[in-house]
Design an enzyme around this catalytic site. Structure first.
Site, mmCIF file in Angstrom:
data_model
loop_
_atom_site.group_PDB
_atom_site.id
_atom_site.type_symbol
_atom_site.label_atom_id
_atom_site.label_comp_id
_atom_site.label_asym_id
_atom_site.label_seq_id
_atom_site.Cartn_x
_atom_site.Cartn_y
_atom_site.Cartn_z
ATOM 1 C CB SER A 250 -0.910 -0.001 1.223
ATOM 2 O OG SER A 250 -0.130 0.278 2.365
ATOM 3 C CE LYS A 251 -2.517 6.373 -2.628
ATOM 4 N NZ LYS A 251 -3.843 5.759 -2.457
ATOM 5 N NE ARG A 252 0.660 0.465 6.044
ATOM 6 C CZ ARG A 252 1.346 -0.568 6.460
ATOM 7 N NH1 ARG A 252 2.484 -0.405 7.094
ATOM 8 N NH2 ARG A 252 0.892 -1.797 6.254
ATOM 9 N N GLY A 254 5.357 2.910 -0.161
ATOM 10 C CA GLY A 254 6.007 3.669 -1.242
ATOM 11 C C GLY A 254 5.079 3.694 -2.447
#
Ligand code: GLU
Length: 492
Positions: A250-252, A254
């Site tokens: 997920s976005k966290r 990268g």
């Protein structure tokens, strides 16, 4: 052999979905089959036309080509679910008429109440089947008089149901845990599990490769095929793409979407190569492969069922290898948008032959430092700017750099442009004064480049003595100007 990938246009393309599309593509190509792009846009709140355009462009950028789709057409369209609503309605009514589905009038509140009660009794939350018992003629009348209803599928309750997954082998389910599920909503839109069956059947799909989040949907879909007397396709479920910590990527962690990797300067063929290795390994550890080679070697039956970790540093390594295989002109072409963005050029078209040749020599000098295309303008800075390092200048002071600088200044005094012959004579003159070897070249490197390491000095000088008449938007900083910059820093 017909395969498909079926993204929902609700956001940017996640690399997990890109890998699903890629595995379908590789399998289709390997077997001389056809690949279909189907847009699953029946979630009207979340689906957006602009996302469809973006996903089409991003998949094309990655190098996935489909034979049939909303943009290309084909004999089994339309290829957007929102354009197939009549077909879903017709098939749902067929199931209704055959007593394999029924109208359900339960309100969301009633369903929520039922769910809570089941949970409080420790039972799995499944629809009770309450409306199954309404006689069909009665239900039909209620609908005709305007009452809102969904259509539910009568889910068979086999205790021991299984299917053979091409990636995972036999998977068993107790279908008594599955309730009768909605196939057509009261607004006439189909539910995913239903639309997908109708489409895969009419689009003559033989094999469905998709994410493991759909494993529990598969028995529902197979039962719909059976109810309609249709042969189901084969199914293969890919593992999730995970972040380095083992949770879904997920976005966290990268970057996650194709457009992000594109704007970070990854080459499409490198990303494609890397994605292919998420859960599949090419033979003989030969990891740097072209699309053609991937098609040749790919085998869906060898795909792993355990989660695939997305390793950003491995991707960098793969990208670097693909960059190294390109010649400098090709790198310039690929990096055009980044060179424009950083203000080096307005466009490549505007560059004359001499400037292009110079730029390509410059790229040759820094090529080994390039990980992604973003690094191209960054690494070119050494030719255009004087971005010095403080430590290098401290070193220079200690090593008597002043003497070398003064000698150089004196030598080049009154000279407009410094060419390579001037450099040779400078070296010759310095030698006469006993200034040679490291004592000359190291200070010289710091004076000209501002740094104590990096590009080979003779390569750098060769490039920097050819800057006259170049047509860049940004002008490379001449050797004379570099002497002045170094002087300013040395006196400080
Ligand atoms: N639209 C579905 C998804 O994006 C497709 C699932 C399928 O391939 O059946 O997950």
């Amino acid at each position: 052999m017909r395969l498909r990938f079926a993204p929902s246009p609700t956001g940017y393309v996640h690399v997990g979905n890109a890998r699903t599309a890629l595995f379908n593509y590789l399998h289709a190509k390997k077997h001389g089959g056809k690949l279909i792009l189907r847009i699953e846009d029946t979630d009207i709140e979340r689906s957006k036309k602009e996302y469809e355009e973006i996903l089409i462009n991003d998949f094309k950028w990655l190098g996935i080509e489909w034979d049939e789709g909303p943009d290309t057409g084909g004999g089994y369209g339309p290829y957007r679910q929102s354009e197939r609503l009549d077909l879903y309605r017709e098939i749902a009514h067929k199931l209704l008429d055959e007593g394999k589905a029924y109208y359900c009038f339960c309100t969301p509140e009633e369903l929520e109440q039922e769910r809570k009660e089941a949970l409080s009794k420790g039972l799995p939350p499944k629809y009770s089947g309450k409306c199954r018992n309404i006689p069909p003629e009665v239900a039909k009348k209620r609908v005709e008089s305007g009452e809102k209803a969904v259509i539910r599928f009568k889910m068979p309750q086999d205790k021991d149901f299984s299917y053979n997954d091409v990636i995972r082998g036999k998977i068993s389910f107790d279908l008594s845990l599955f309730g009768d599920f909605v196939i057509l909503r009261s607004n006439g839109l189909p539910a995913y599990n239903f639309a997908v069956v109708v489409d895969d059947h009419y689009m003559k799909v033989d094999l469905v490769i998709r994410g493991e989040d759909h494993i529990s949907n598969t028995p529902k879909q197979i039962k719909i095929y059976e109810a309609l007397g249709w042969t189901p396709p084969e199914f293969g479920h890919l593992s999730m793409v995970l972040g380095p910590d083992g949770s879904p990527l997920s976005k966290r962690h990268g970057a996650t979407s194709l457009n992000q990797f594109k704007s970070m300067g990854y080459l499409p063929e490198a990303l494609l190569n890397y994605l292919a290795m998420l859960g599949w390994a090419p033979p003989e550890d030969n990891e740097i492969l072209s699309k053609e080679k991937l098609i040749k070697f790919f085998d869906v039956r060898k795909v792993s069922k355990s989660g695939a970790i997305f390793d950003y540093s491995k991707l960098n390594w793969v990208n670097r290898k693909h960059i190294a295989a390109l010649n400098s002109i090709e790198i310039i072409k690929r990096a055009e948008e980044f060179l424009v963005k950083e203000g080096y050029i307005n466009s490549l078209k505007e560059l004359d032959e001499m400037s292009l040749k110079w730029l390509s020599d410059a790229i040759d000098g820094i090529k080994t430092n390039i990980v992604t295309l973003v690094d191209v303008p960054e690494e070119l800075k050494i030719f255009f700017e004087y971005s010095h390092s403080k430590e290098a200048f401290e070193e220079l002071k200690e090593e008597g750099g002043e003497e070398v600088l003064n000698f150089m200044k004196e030598f080049f005094k009154g000279k407009g442009h410094i060419d390579i012959k001037d450099i040779y004579s400078l070296i010759g003159e310095a030698k006469k004064k006993g200034l040679k070897g490291k004592a000359l070249f190291h200070p010289m490197r710091i004076i000209f480049t501002g740094k104590s390491s990096g590009i080979e000095l003779d390569k750098f000088l060769e490039i920097m003595t050819k800057t006259e008449g170049l047509k860049f938007k940004k002008t490379p900083l001449s050797l004379k100007e570099r002497l002045e910059e170094a002087e300013k820093l040395l006196v400080k």
